[in-house]
Each structure stands twice: as structure tokens, then as C-alpha cells.
Design an enzyme around this catalytic site. Structure first.
Site, PDB file in Angstrom:
ATOM      1  N   ARG A  64       0.880  -1.176   0.000  1.00  0.00           N
ATOM      2  CA  ARG A  64       0.000   0.000   0.000  1.00  0.00           C
ATOM      3  C   ARG A  64       0.909   1.215   0.000  1.00  0.00           C
ATOM      4  O   ARG A  64       1.780   1.340   0.855  1.00  0.00           O
ATOM      5  CB  ARG A  64      -0.875  -0.037   1.261  1.00  0.00           C
ATOM      6  CG  ARG A  64      -1.674   1.214   1.557  1.00  0.00           C
ATOM      7  CD  ARG A  64      -2.923   1.250   0.692  1.00  0.00           C
ATOM      8  NE  ARG A  64      -3.960   2.127   1.149  1.00  0.00           N
ATOM      9  CZ  ARG A  64      -3.953   3.436   1.128  1.00  0.00           C
ATOM     10  NH1 ARG A  64      -2.882   4.083   0.723  1.00  0.00           N
ATOM     11  NH2 ARG A  64      -4.985   4.135   1.521  1.00  0.00           N
ATOM     12  N   GLU A  72     -11.366   5.097  -5.284  1.00  0.00           N
ATOM     13  CA  GLU A  72     -11.685   3.672  -5.211  1.00  0.00           C
ATOM     14  C   GLU A  72     -12.178   3.126  -6.557  1.00  0.00           C
ATOM     15  O   GLU A  72     -13.020   3.742  -7.202  1.00  0.00           O
ATOM     16  CB  GLU A  72     -12.764   3.424  -4.155  1.00  0.00           C
ATOM     17  CG  GLU A  72     -12.310   3.737  -2.741  1.00  0.00           C
ATOM     18  CD  GLU A  72     -11.171   2.864  -2.280  1.00  0.00           C
ATOM     19  OE1 GLU A  72     -11.294   1.615  -2.336  1.00  0.00           O
ATOM     20  OE2 GLU A  72     -10.133   3.422  -1.861  1.00  0.00           O
ATOM     21  N   ARG A 112      -1.204  -5.684   4.464  1.00  0.00           N
ATOM     22  CA  ARG A 112      -0.379  -5.107   3.390  1.00  0.00           C
ATOM     23  C   ARG A 112       0.804  -4.362   4.003  1.00  0.00           C
ATOM     24  O   ARG A 112       0.709  -3.824   5.106  1.00  0.00           O
ATOM     25  CB  ARG A 112      -1.188  -4.126   2.543  1.00  0.00           C
ATOM     26  CG  ARG A 112      -2.345  -4.746   1.824  1.00  0.00           C
ATOM     27  CD  ARG A 112      -3.144  -3.724   1.062  1.00  0.00           C
ATOM     28  NE  ARG A 112      -3.738  -2.747   1.981  1.00  0.00           N
ATOM     29  CZ  ARG A 112      -4.610  -1.824   1.637  1.00  0.00           C
ATOM     30  NH1 ARG A 112      -4.988  -1.699   0.379  1.00  0.00           N
ATOM     31  NH2 ARG A 112      -5.105  -0.980   2.522  1.00  0.00           N
TER      32      ARG A 112
END
Length: 189
Positions: A64, A72, A112
Site C-alpha cells: 500500500r 476507489e 499489506r
């Protein structure tokens, strides 16, 4: 240093806490702030990632981008935000298939690796993926819990303000149309 990490879960907390730089090849870009890295440590840097896309979560690290939040993409039946495709396409054009260096800052609630991702353009110019996403107006500064700025918050704020002034990307939307990625996520939980 010499060990290849298959996934984020394989990376020891000591590597993350010490911000030990990792190297690898970006094999996928999920959206404007998430990518998959095939880790290639020293003595393995010439190794190529597997050609198959299937099952990549078993042999790649989910990363990330630190400090930014991109629009999004559509998933779970929810529509995509404006500029989500442009954000994904831009990040892909910058890093997909390229060797990058990753400075781990933390792990997020999804496992992540939250990291600074640096890459070269024209083999000379070093670029920071988070800075470039902000500069293009394809992301906002991430202000959520456990936000990681790597000591660059002021620089990031200046970069975002410049994109706003120039009305690049998401900042070209009318105020009535603009919904930040954070607001969008809150509204669509």
C-alpha cells in the site's frame, strides 16, 4: 537481506521497524494506491517473477503506497469513483513491470506492507510513487489511522496544494461532485 520474502506475512517486524529497503519487480497494480511486488533480494535481483498471474498472492507482497489515498475502483458491487481508472492507469504506467525499491513503514489492518515506493524514470530520475500520484491530482493525502508519512507531511501537503491550484485530476471536479476516497469508503461500508 538475502532471503526472498514470498508475502507480506513473511517479512519480519524487525525489517519493518528498521525500514530496511527491499527491492523487487512490480507484477500487478490493483488500484491507484496498491500494488504487488515480487521481492528480489541481493544475489537474486536478476531472477524474473513467474509469468502466471494466477495465485500471485502466494508469491508476492501486497504493498500500500504510504501517505496517499487514491479514488476507489469498483468492487463488491460498489461503483468506481471518478478518476479511479486514471489513477490505476497512471500508477501502472510508472511502475508495472519495473524494478522498484520499497521502504517499509508499517503493516496495515489487511496485512499489506505500507511503504514508500521509489522507481527510476529514464534510468536517471528517482521518483516517489506517492508524490507522483499527488502531483497528478490522482490521490489525496491519507489522513486515516496509522497514517505513515516518512517525515514528509509538509512536502506532501505542498504537492497536494499545487495539484489543487492547477485543478489536476480529482481537483478538476466541481465541489458538488468531489468525494474524497476516505469519505467514499465511510459512506459505502
Amino acid at each position: 537481506m538475502f532471503r526472498r520474502y514470498q508475502t507480506s506475512a513473511d517479512i519480519p517486524d524487525s525489517v519493518v521497524k528498521s525500514h530496511q529497503k527491499l527491492y523487487g519487480i512490480v507484477i500487478d497494480v490493483s488500484d491507484g494506491d496498491t500494488l504487488r511486488l515480487y521481492h528480489t533480494p541481493y544475489l537474486q535481483w536478476l531472477q524474473s517473477p513467474p509469468a502466471k498471474k494466477r495465485g500471485m498472492s502466494k508469491y508476492s507482497i501486497s504493498v500500500r503506497l504510504a501517505a496517499v489515498d487514491a479514488p476507489e475502483v469498483s468492487h463488491f458491487g460498489k461503483p468506481a469513483q471518478p478518476f479511479s481508472k486514471e489513477a490505476k492507469d497512471f500508477l501502472s504506467s510508472q511502475v508495472l513491470g519495473k524494478r522498484v525499491s520499497v521502504v517499509p513503514l508499517a503493516k496495515d489492518q489487511y496485512g499489506r506492507l505500507v511503504a514508500t515506493v521509489n522507481y527510476r524514470q529514464l534510468y536517471v530520475f528517482k521518483k516517489n510513487a506517492s508524490h507522483e500520484m499527488l502531483r497528478q491530482g490522482l490521490a489525496t493525502i491519507y489522513r486515516g489511522g496509522n497514517a505513515q508519512y516518512d517525515g514528509e507531511l509538509k512536502l506532501l501537503e505542498r504537492t497536494e496544494a499545487e495539484a489543487k491550484r492547477a485543478k489536476r485530476g480529482i481537483w478538476s471536479l466541481k465541489k458538488s461532485e468531489f468525494v474524497s476516497p476516505a469519505e467514499y469508503k465511510r459512506a459505502n461500508r
